[in-house]
Motif scaffolding. Sequence first.
Motif, PDB file in Angstrom:
ATOM      1  N   GLU A 302       0.822  -1.216   0.000  1.00 42.87           N
ATOM      2  CA  GLU A 302       0.000   0.000   0.000  1.00 42.87           C
ATOM      3  C   GLU A 302       0.847   1.254   0.000  1.00 42.87           C
ATOM      4  O   GLU A 302       0.583   2.204  -0.746  1.00 42.87           O
ATOM      5  N   ASN A 303       1.907   1.292   0.812  1.00 43.85           N
ATOM      6  CA  ASN A 303       2.723   2.507   0.902  1.00 43.85           C
ATOM      7  C   ASN A 303       4.162   2.311   0.428  1.00 43.85           C
ATOM      8  O   ASN A 303       4.946   3.268   0.425  1.00 43.85           O
ATOM      9  N   GLY A 304       4.529   1.089   0.051  1.00 45.14           N
ATOM     10  CA  GLY A 304       5.874   0.836  -0.446  1.00 45.14           C
ATOM     11  C   GLY A 304       6.946   0.805   0.621  1.00 45.14           C
ATOM     12  O   GLY A 304       8.143   0.805   0.288  1.00 45.14           O
ATOM     13  N   LEU A 492       2.180  -6.119  -9.761  1.00 46.10           N
ATOM     14  CA  LEU A 492       2.109  -5.289  -8.560  1.00 46.10           C
ATOM     15  C   LEU A 492       0.813  -4.487  -8.531  1.00 46.10           C
ATOM     16  O   LEU A 492       0.141  -4.407  -7.489  1.00 46.10           O
ATOM     17  N   ASP A 493       0.421  -3.895  -9.672  1.00 48.78           N
ATOM     18  CA  ASP A 493      -0.815  -3.107  -9.731  1.00 48.78           C
ATOM     19  C   ASP A 493      -2.035  -3.986  -9.465  1.00 48.78           C
ATOM     20  O   ASP A 493      -2.970  -3.583  -8.757  1.00 48.78           O
ATOM     21  N   ASN A 494      -2.047  -5.191 -10.017  1.00 46.85           N
ATOM     22  CA  ASN A 494      -3.176  -6.102  -9.788  1.00 46.85           C
ATOM     23  C   ASN A 494      -3.299  -6.488  -8.318  1.00 46.85           C
ATOM     24  O   ASN A 494      -4.414  -6.615  -7.784  1.00 46.85           O
ATOM     25  N   ALA A 497      -4.701  -3.683  -6.069  1.00 48.37           N
ATOM     26  CA  ALA A 497      -6.154  -3.511  -6.212  1.00 48.37           C
ATOM     27  C   ALA A 497      -6.938  -4.473  -5.322  1.00 48.37           C
ATOM     28  O   ALA A 497      -8.143  -4.280  -5.121  1.00 48.37           O
ATOM     29  N   LEU A 498      -6.281  -5.493  -4.797  1.00 49.68           N
ATOM     30  CA  LEU A 498      -6.982  -6.485  -3.982  1.00 49.68           C
ATOM     31  C   LEU A 498      -7.092  -6.098  -2.517  1.00 49.68           C
ATOM     32  O   LEU A 498      -7.827  -6.744  -1.762  1.00 49.68           O
ATOM     33  N   GLY A 499      -6.379  -5.082  -2.089  1.00 47.51           N
ATOM     34  CA  GLY A 499      -6.464  -4.671  -0.699  1.00 47.51           C
ATOM     35  C   GLY A 499      -5.093  -4.512  -0.074  1.00 47.51           C
ATOM     36  O   GLY A 499      -4.075  -4.406  -0.771  1.00 47.51           O
TER      37      GLY A 499
END
Length: 551
Positions: A302-304, A492-494, A497-499
């Motif tokens: 979420e924040n890297g 990573l983008d997919n 998107a899952l939470g």
Amino acid sequence: MAARENNRQNSPRAERDLIAIGIAAAAIIMFVGTGGSVFPQALRSWLGSGEAPDVLLVNALLLNIALIIFGWRRYNELMAEIRQRRAAEEKARQLAQTDPLTGCLNRRSLPPATDALVARHHSDDQAVAFTMIDLDNFKRINDVNGHLAGDEVLRETARRIVALAPAEALVARLGGDEFACVVPYDAAQPERLDRLVQRMIETIAEPIAVSEHEVEATVSVGIATTRAGHPDAAEALDGQELMHRADIAMYNAKKCGKNGYCWFEPQMENELQFRNALETGIREGLVNGEFVPYYEQQIDLENGELTGFEMLARWHSPRLGVVAPDVFIPIAESMGLIAELSEQLIEQALEDAKEWDADLTLSVNISPLQFNDPWFPQRLLKLLVKANFPPQRFEIEITESCLHDNVALVRSMIVSLRNQGIKVNLDDFGTGYSSFAQLRSLPFDRIKIDRSFVSAIGREGGASQIVNAIVSLGQGLGMPITAEGIEDDETLDNLRALGQLKGQGYIYGRPETIEQVRERLEGLGRLARPAEPVDGAGAAELAREAARKKA
């Protein structure tokens, strides 16, 4: 030495036997001479036409008769003793050459018998095959049914092999649960040998009646032949070499799943030699400290932000270079050295992680074999205490295969570890057979999605749906999720998107040595800060504060 001693012990008896025979022979000669004089005189005296024979001669005749009887009886005893000795020697020979349990040949006698069979069938159209037959999981049969039942299984296995073997074949029990059958065959038709071996495997697998119940046993078979291949050119192989090759092929059959057979191929021996070299290298590497921990970053998607590292084992071999764990870990497990290797690496990793910022975690993979040891939690806690490392920063990862052997033991060990503050994660989720009920009953702290599903997200197939289902399952059970094997931005983008997930993979960099990790953390300002020195006044103030808290 023993033979010479026996000869010395038997020599006086042999001399006595010769003397007795000599006396009997002399007595017979004297009987003929004396009887020729005494008997005519005795006959004339009895008829009344002459004087009685001389008493001295009569006594001599009677003595001769006694000596003849003595010699005859001693000769019979001597012949009986010779027959007994020959029977004993034959029995000793049989005991030396045969297995007492099955009556088959033994390991000592099989190679010369094989050499003789090869010599008889050494021609362009004939060959000899050495089949090594090993019972699968025979120890379990002994443990469950007892050794008497195990002996009956061995005897029945031998009987079935003998019943199927050709008339000229050699059948031997080499020791334990290992048999051999040496078979001459037509070199132009090796498929007949394949059919024979397949019949042996099927026949031996039929239930064996033991103590009012049935026992089933399968076998793995290795085949070596006097032909280099199928059936190219004849090789000058003796019995020992054929046995060695068949043994290699048999272990290859076990490695391929058991209950089957393999023909020997030259590369099998190369693989065995390489494995032996690896085993030797692993033992030396443990002593020399050649196994070192590498570290792979774990990131909050979420924040890297960097949240911790997973320790990965690497072997810095002086002969092989840097060896990956998928090469040496299975061998270390089969050698029974995985616990020593793992604990050595964990001890190094705990010392390394003490330099990191206090909010960074360390996770390590645990072999299923270690989780079969009920004392494992105590040994792990001992390592944490020795390193003075907070258990709250430590995580272990186990695979689903740990759950199938003894769920009750696994549950008690997980509870014990979590009571000490150690987190327990389920690794490679989706590749095993974990049930929903197991996940609910076992108090895991985190689920890790296997990289095979993560790397296929967004492509055709059901990988995306599987990952979605695992994430939903984790949310429903209140278990955080980590995705392994993230290697590109699309994946990573997919996942983002899952939470709220954690992730790791080559997109964040390859596993690094402790020196590289230290340099990375120093750049991020995430190394542990050393305690600041205090002057005398500061020390006095700290002492007063400690006294107030104690009061």
